[in-house]
Design a protein around this motif. Structure first.
Motif, PDB file in Angstrom:
ATOM      1  N   TYR A  26       0.787  -1.126   0.114  1.00 45.96           N
ATOM      2  CA  TYR A  26       0.008   0.112   0.113  1.00 45.96           C
ATOM      3  C   TYR A  26       0.644   1.340   0.064  1.00 45.96           C
ATOM      4  O   TYR A  26       0.730   2.273  -0.684  1.00 45.96           O
ATOM      5  CB  TYR A  26      -0.899  -0.029   1.225  1.00 45.96           C
ATOM      6  N   HIS A  32      -5.510   0.660  -2.044  1.00 47.43           N
ATOM      7  CA  HIS A  32      -5.700  -0.531  -1.530  1.00 47.43           C
ATOM      8  C   HIS A  32      -6.002  -1.747  -2.585  1.00 47.43           C
ATOM      9  O   HIS A  32      -5.483  -2.921  -2.443  1.00 47.43           O
ATOM     10  CB  HIS A  32      -7.388  -0.393  -0.692  1.00 47.43           C
ATOM     11  N   GLY A  95     -11.413   0.676  -0.302  1.00 45.57           N
ATOM     12  CA  GLY A  95     -10.904  -0.640  -0.629  1.00 45.57           C
ATOM     13  C   GLY A  95     -11.714  -1.989  -0.476  1.00 45.57           C
ATOM     14  O   GLY A  95     -13.213  -1.694  -0.553  1.00 45.57           O
ATOM     15  N   GLU A  99      -7.935  -2.091   6.079  1.00 45.96           N
ATOM     16  CA  GLU A  99      -7.694  -0.800   6.531  1.00 45.96           C
ATOM     17  C   GLU A  99      -6.153  -0.906   6.846  1.00 45.96           C
ATOM     18  O   GLU A  99      -5.489  -1.638   7.565  1.00 45.96           O
ATOM     19  CB  GLU A  99      -8.424  -0.400   7.591  1.00 45.96           C
TER      20      GLU A  99
END
Length: 176
Positions: A26, A32, A95, A99
């Motif tokens: 990322y 994402h 995404g 997270e």
């Protein structure tokens, strides 16, 4: 080594390293969806090379190298030259439920924006040096560049990040 043992060793590696690989991916690409694809590509390549990779001095270094090279390969693909839309639908902004925490609260957006502004080579060096915590020599080996390149890219990247991030800081001083 039997196939079942190989598979179990690989599963164990993935279970302990997947989150870290995803975060690094990322940081490299800033998206994402692309990070998920990059990690998946990395793991497929790593699985295919697992007998050799598991004998390497450091499986983590081998995986990092595959991740960085896979990112480089993805950037060379023609469809990666598409320009992102200015506005995304609300459900596409977060995404696939993944997270990735890099900073704290609002710092995350500022940091990711600053990283996105860096040239790809500088971004790779920053991720390897400051996210993975690699030495200059390890970073150079992973990227296939000289230590001088790592030092100069790090210096330029940190200066650029400092400029961008300081522009986002509220001015300190007395009351208005």
């Amino acid at each position: 080594m039997r196939r079942a043992e190989v598979d179990e060793a690989f599963r164990s590696f993935v279970a302990t390293r997947h989150t870290r690989l995803l975060r690094a991916a990322y940081l490299l690409c800033g998206d994402h969806y692309l990070a998920e694809d990059l990690v998946q590509t990395t793991l497929v390549k790593l699985y295919a090379a697992w007998p050799r990779a598991s004998r390497a001095d450091s499986i983590d270094a081998y995986a990092r190298r595959v991740l960085v090279n896979s990112h480089r390969d993805e950037l060379r693909r023609p469809w990666r030259r598409e320009r992102p839309a200015e506005h995304l639908p609300d459900d596409a902004k977060h995404g696939l439920g993944v997270e990735v925490k890099v900073g704290v609260d609002g710092e995350h957006d500022d940091l990711m924006e600053a990283l996105r502004r860096l040239p790809v080579g500088q971004r790779r060096v920053v991720v390897l040096r400051h996210y993975w915590g690699l030495s200059v020599e390890e970073t150079a080996a992973d990227l296939g560049v000289t230590t001088g390149t790592v030092k100069s890219q790090t210096s330029r990247a940190l200066a650029a990040l400092a400029r961008v991030l300081s522009a986002h800081q509220p001015a300190s001083g007395g009351m208005p």
